[in-house]
Design a protein around this motif. Sequence first.
Motif, mmCIF file in Angstrom:
data_model
loop_
_atom_site.group_PDB
_atom_site.id
_atom_site.type_symbol
_atom_site.label_atom_id
_atom_site.label_comp_id
_atom_site.label_asym_id
_atom_site.label_seq_id
_atom_site.Cartn_x
_atom_site.Cartn_y
_atom_site.Cartn_z
ATOM 1 N N ARG A 199 2.159 6.683 -3.333
ATOM 2 C CA ARG A 199 0.695 6.548 -3.456
ATOM 3 C C ARG A 199 0.147 7.488 -4.526
ATOM 4 O O ARG A 199 -0.669 7.102 -5.358
ATOM 5 C CB ARG A 199 0.029 6.828 -2.104
ATOM 6 N N LYS A 203 -1.467 6.107 -8.139
ATOM 7 C CA LYS A 203 -2.871 6.417 -8.464
ATOM 8 C C LYS A 203 -2.991 7.103 -9.823
ATOM 9 O O LYS A 203 -4.030 7.020 -10.468
ATOM 10 C CB LYS A 203 -3.481 7.289 -7.359
ATOM 11 N N GLU A 207 -4.220 1.320 -14.118
ATOM 12 C CA GLU A 207 -4.245 0.129 -13.265
ATOM 13 C C GLU A 207 -3.511 -1.050 -13.918
ATOM 14 O O GLU A 207 -2.782 -1.780 -13.263
ATOM 15 C CB GLU A 207 -5.696 -0.262 -12.987
#
Length: 325
Positions: A199, A203, A207
Motif C-alpha cells: 500500500r 501510493k 497513478e
Amino acid sequence: MSRTGNWIGVDLGGTWIRVVLSDEKGRFVDRIAEKVDKSSAVAISEQIARIARILCDRNGFHIKTLGGVGIAAAGPLIQDEGILIKPTNIPFDLVPLTEPVTKELGIPACLINDCAGAALGESQFGAAKGLENFVFITIGTGIGCGAIVNGTVLLGKDGNGHEVGHFVIDSAGKLICGCGKPGHWEGYCSGRNIPNYVRMRIKEMPEEAVKESSLLRRVGGDLSKVVAADLFASANEDDSISIRLVNELGVLNAMGFANVISAYDPSLITVGGTVTLNNKRMILSPIRKYVGDYSINRLPKIAITPLGNDVGLYGAVATAIKYLS
Ligand SMILES: [Zn+2]
C-alpha cells in the motif's frame, strides 16, 4: 528416559496446535492438528494432554512408556518455568504449559521458543546435521530465527533471544511493526505486513503507472483488500510493478539476513515459514543476489528447509530428546 524410544512433539501456533507421536529418529508415527483451545489459560495444556493420550491409545502405546513432551511455541516465554508470558496470539497474561502437562500425563515436558526449537530440529533431523554454526530463519506471519553457535543453541536468559524480526532495516522508519516500533524487518517483509508495504509503495507511484497493474485488478482496485499472496501471484503473472515490489522486499530481506550473518556467522541458513515455502524462488533469489551488498562475512549457504511446514514439529521432538533424555 524413554522406554519405547517415542516422544510427543507439540507445535503451538496462534491458531493451530499440531501434535505428533515420533520415534527418536524423527519418524512421525501419527499426528493430530486442532484449533487452539483459547477458552481459558489452562485449556491449552489440557488440550495437549488429551491429544497426546489419543495418539498413544490409537497406536498401542502406554503414555508412561514415552520419554516426554516437547512443546515449541511462539514467545514471549520463560523456558525454565514452562510458561508463556503475554503471548501475542493467545488472550491470557500467563499460560502454564509444562507443569500441568506433566501432572496430567505423568511424564516430563519441556518448552522452547519455536524458532530455537526449529534450529534444533534442523540440526537433528534436517539440513544442518553435524553443523556447529547454523541459523534457521522463518518468514511467515512474523519473522524469527533460531541460532546454533559453536554447537550450542542460543536461548537467552528466558529463552527469547531470537527477535531478529525486530532488527531495524529502515532508518527512515516509514512502516510501524506490529510491536509498535518503526523500521523493523518484520514490519515490512512478514506475511502480516507485506500488505502495508504494498500500500505504501503503490501510493508513492504515479497513478498512471499503477492503474494497469494486475495486482490492482486482483483486489478490484481496493488496496485495503490486498494480502501477501496477491503480490506474489501478480509477480508470477509477470506484472512489472509486483515484480519490482517483490525485488524491493528481497533487498530488505537481504539486509535482515546480512544482520543475522554479522551476528552469528553461520555456515548455513535454512529458511522456512509460509511466505517462503509458498514463494520459494521469489523469496530466496533476491536474498542470495543482494545479501553480499550488506554483509562483510564469508557468505553462508542459504537454502529452503527440507523439513517444510513440519520444522516446528521436528524442533519440538528434538527439544524433548535433548532436554528430557
Ligand atoms: Zn517490531
